[in-house]
Design a protein around this motif. Structure first.
Motif, PDB file in Angstrom:
ATOM      1  N   LEU A 268       0.834  -1.205   0.000  1.00 21.49           N
ATOM      2  CA  LEU A 268       0.000   0.000   0.000  1.00 21.49           C
ATOM      3  C   LEU A 268       0.871   1.258   0.000  1.00 21.49           C
ATOM      4  O   LEU A 268       0.651   2.192  -0.794  1.00 21.49           O
ATOM      5  CB  LEU A 268      -0.794  -0.042   1.311  1.00 21.49           C
ATOM      6  CG  LEU A 268      -2.096   0.660   1.431  1.00 21.49           C
ATOM      7  CD1 LEU A 268      -3.043   0.144   0.384  1.00 21.49           C
ATOM      8  CD2 LEU A 268      -2.683   0.369   2.829  1.00 21.49           C
TER       9      LEU A 268
ATOM     10  N   ALA B  29      -7.400   0.085   2.753  1.00 26.29           N
ATOM     11  CA  ALA B  29      -6.330   1.047   2.461  1.00 26.29           C
ATOM     12  C   ALA B  29      -6.401   2.222   3.428  1.00 26.29           C
ATOM     13  O   ALA B  29      -5.394   2.848   3.743  1.00 26.29           O
ATOM     14  CB  ALA B  29      -6.439   1.547   1.024  1.00 26.29           C
TER      15      ALA B  29
ATOM     16  N   LEU C  90      -4.986  -2.029  -5.688  1.00 26.83           N
ATOM     17  CA  LEU C  90      -5.069  -0.722  -5.045  1.00 26.83           C
ATOM     18  C   LEU C  90      -5.480   0.256  -6.140  1.00 26.83           C
ATOM     19  O   LEU C  90      -4.688   0.556  -7.041  1.00 26.83           O
ATOM     20  CB  LEU C  90      -3.703  -0.347  -4.461  1.00 26.83           C
ATOM     21  CG  LEU C  90      -3.606   1.043  -3.838  1.00 26.83           C
ATOM     22  CD1 LEU C  90      -4.530   1.154  -2.624  1.00 26.83           C
ATOM     23  CD2 LEU C  90      -2.164   1.353  -3.436  1.00 26.83           C
TER      24      LEU C  90
END
Lengths: 355, 355
Positions: A119, A155, A302
């Motif tokens: 991330l 996230a 992501l």
């Protein structure tokens, strides 16, 4: 380079971090080789040179023309603090793989490593798409009828209403790309269908969704609030929530599915007659297991960063890696990052003009 | 009357709202009659006199010595706005039933009606226990090994850290009463085990839990943060979360379990051989269904109000009502409300002295 250039990068290799996963570089090499067999493509595999050469030759694939090995001396472990590790471990496989993408030598990043670190690498090294407030992790879940996209599954921990709205836009683009749904039905996860039901966050987000989807059918159809049961009953294609709720739901769902299978497995063998029956229905269980098996879905992207960035489960085996490659290729073919960039840009311009 | 008096009220009847559920007063009467057969006890059944007399005589139970019927002209429907309805519909079965408890003629309230309205009746009519900041709804979930208590599943949408702490105290008392766990393992639902993982709320709550459980083993053992999977894997006995997250989890779990059963049922009948096998293992499925069937668990108590207040599923049938009576009797026998009052009082006094 901006995300809009990514269509041009489809002939670039995909960079794969081979070191961060729980099961070592061998399974990553195996997954990439399987992916090449099934889908073709070129790859940069980043990790300890010796381990990778050994893994390649164990598969009889030394000097494979579609694979370039990039040596990394260091590795980010599951115990490392994500942001610190990405900043400090400049010679780790994850950071080097991300740098290949950032500097235009690879088209996308795949890693089965420390989720927080992937991330951080995605956000800090690949970079946020201009106009995206917060990238979000999307995941595909099996439903009674087909599949749905849940975003964000971790996230972010504390989200704002505008973040949820952007998750909705990005999730809708992802559903079109990966699930081939032309007109995704988008729901805001809450605790009652009425617009007045929910927490402060969802009540603030509801009218934003309503306005956006009323103005442009381009984003799909807004279902209003949906409830926990709607994540799996096939009512919605995209379910939007904050990353705390999404992460709890995702892990609860995994736990429940496996607990369920364990329970039924023990009961189904409780008597000799049942054991015989179990033998006859085992095909049904194999199909069920495949349906709920995360390795079939190939990792979670992501969304909101400039290049495809696929976060794989830490315990990914060859099949999960191979499916992550498939998802990455679909993301590149559909130009997800470019579409997100253009859509968010238009949306932000319209919002500015309206206000 | 304070909650501490509730031990004295065990010979009082239990008040049951017969009108608010989806399946009408007949199933409520049936459930109460089954409960009397199995557990004994006295009941006030509140609802339309004619419907109730008819239902009683249909079961050959006219003039049953343990049942008193209280006529209510009105009913709160699933569509009514909860707080308004409890305030305005003063002749509804729910409000009259709650008033019987409030005025000392009944020991506890059971209702399969509009959840929000039962919540409002519990908080406004039965009244919060002194020192409890927010009542919370606890629910029992099946796990791999046994059962766990999840609190709050929807009494509140936006919670503070001190609310979560009180949910932990109340959930621990409930686990001891209903699951007979002497030393409950209490976990704070979050998205990672480390104390630094979570959203603002859980990060603020973590040290409060740590301090409380370190000071007094009386509340059970604090596991720290637990994750979604721990709700069902048997690691924790009590899982604490805000009501938004808990409600999403509860409904997602229900949806997932039923989707799962539907999927496996369709696959298990896909071929003639499998159909034969399905016949042999159907006992295993019946056991599974029982394990995940909410009607076995008898409704969810609103903890933190002065008298037991059991919220049943709107679609409750006779078995769910009967089990709700069982849970109510256990709550009374264990004096849950009195224990919560005394524990919260001690806790608040210690907190004041410490600061």
């Amino acid at each position: 380079m901006t995300a809009a250039d990514s269509t041009r990068t489809f002939d670039l290799p995909i960079a794969v971090d081979a070191m961060g996963g729980d099961r070592g570089p061998e399974v990553v090499v195996e997954g990439v080789l399987d992916a090449i067999e099934n889908y073709g493509g070129k790859f940069l595999i980043v990790g300890n040179r010796k381990f990778l050469y050994d893994a390649m030759s164990a598969r009889g694939a030394s000097g494979h023309p579609d694979i370039t090995i990039i040596h990394a001396e260091d590795v980010i472990t599951m115990e490392d603090s994500p942001v610190d590790a990405v900043r400090d471990k400049t010679h780790s496989s994850l950071v080097l793989a991300a740098r290949e993408v950032r500097e235009g030598r690879a088209a996308a990043l795949i890693s089965p490593g420390n989720t927080g670190a992937v991330l951080a690498a995605g956000t800090l090294l690949l970079g946020r798409i201009r106009g995206v407030e917060r990238p979000g992790i999307a995941t595909i879940l099996p439903t009674a009828t087909d599949h749905s996209v849940l975003i964000d599954v971790g996230a972010n921990v504390d989200s704002r209403a505008t973040h949820l709205l952007q998750f909705g836009i990005m999730g809708s683009i992802y559903a079109r790309a990966i699930l081939s749904i032309a007109d995704p039905r988008v729901g805001l996860l809450s605790i009652g269908e009425e617009r007045t039901k929910g927490n402060e966050l969802t009540k603030e987000a509801f009218p934003l969704f309503e306005r956006l989807f009323a103005e442009s059918a381009h984003h799909g159809r807004f279902l209003g609030n949906v409830e926990g049961r709607d994540i799996v009953n096939g009512r919605a294609d995209v379910i939007v929530c904050d990353g705390f709720t999404g992460n709890v739901v995702l892990k609860f769902g995994e736990g429940l599915a496996f607990t369920f299978i364990d329970l039924i497995r023990s009961r189904i063998k409780a008597t000799p007659l049942r054991k015989l029956g179990a033998l006859l229905v085992r095909g049904a269980f194999a199909e069920m297991k495949k349906k709920i098996d995360y390795t079939e879905y190939g990792g979670a992207p992501l969304l909101g960063v400039k290049h495809p960035c696929i976060i794989c489960h830490g315990s990914s085996g060859p099949k999960a890696i191979m499916n992550a490659v498939r998802v990455t290729r679909e993301a590149l073919q559909f130009d997800i990052c470019g579409r997100i960039e253009r859509t968010i840009k238009t949306f932000n311009e319209e919002s500015r003009n309206a206000s």
